[in-house]
Scaffold this motif. Sequence first.
Motif: not given
Length: 370
Positions: A192, A208, A220
């Motif tokens: 992410l 995240g 993340t």
Amino acid sequence: MAENLWRHTVNQLDPYISGQAAKDAEKQAALKEVSRLATNENPLGPSPKAVAAMQQAVLDSHFYPDLTSLELRKKLGGLHGIDPENYVTGNGADNIITLVIASFVNPGDEVVYCTPTFSEYHKNTLLVGGTPVEIQTTRDHKFDLEAILEAINDKTKLVIICNPNNPTGTIVADYELRAFFSRLPKHVVAVLDEAYGEFISIPNYSTGVEFMKEGLPVITIRTFSKSYGLAGMRVGYAFAKDEFIRPLQAVREPFACNRVAEAGAIAALDDEEHKQNVLRSNKKEMEKLIKEFRSLGYSVEETHTNFLFIDMKQDTNKLAGELFSQGFIIRPCAVWGFPTFARISIGTSEQNDRLIQALKEIRSGAASQV
């Protein structure tokens, strides 16, 4: 020919091209002032506390920095409520992307993501011998999570979600992301990319941080380049559960985050007032620009970043040249397959007012020639 000695994948790579430096543009066009609205930099600059910390750190620049950026990881851990051992820092978010892909992707593995998006996913996948699997974003320019799930097979290793997405500024609903991560096969790791995450202003929107605490299989990535105004210092980081962060720590080059940059990042986290001022200014100017662009007949996507993705109803390469002659640098989007779109960073109030005036003058001049 020396090219015969190159690694085979090098010929498939395109060097990253950023917006033209303002100082170079001033010299090239003999302009007194250039507004660089192509690279999504923070127009208010870094926190004064960060500047002071960096100035002090320069005095110790003959010493190596901390090998793993322990103090910065502790600071981030306190901010997010995550163990500092679950972080890795690097030389900007792009460096973290390199680490993630190098840590997980073997030759022949597939990396799935939507396009248009940040070009470094494609480049780094090719560099390690992986196969990029690119899926078109939805009609409203969002990541198509269902299409990504359909593209997953036994060769898939990573799926990358840029949220908010660059260059479109769009986001996916957090409940959709949560469901998506829960549906991933065990052999797939989710990444992410939240480089613009601090600009999301939707109340109670999960990021995240929440996904990690819920135990979802996601790495993340974040940066200090955007909301914190430290683009020139190159500080990026990732957080994830232990089994995902350990390979990044192993692949990471020594001293990836320099002493001056780390000092600036730590101090920036201490200046919440400056950060909130940046976010307020960005939102105010964003709303103003959207209204002005729409009044000029342009279509503007809803954004959750510090830039706008705009259909300007004309060849934006040509328009970019006309704006350049008046001291503005914007990012045409033809390279992403959108020849009438431009990505324009949100500048200061003065810069934005002058940009709108310049566009009006260009339109007026074009109209007078008809």
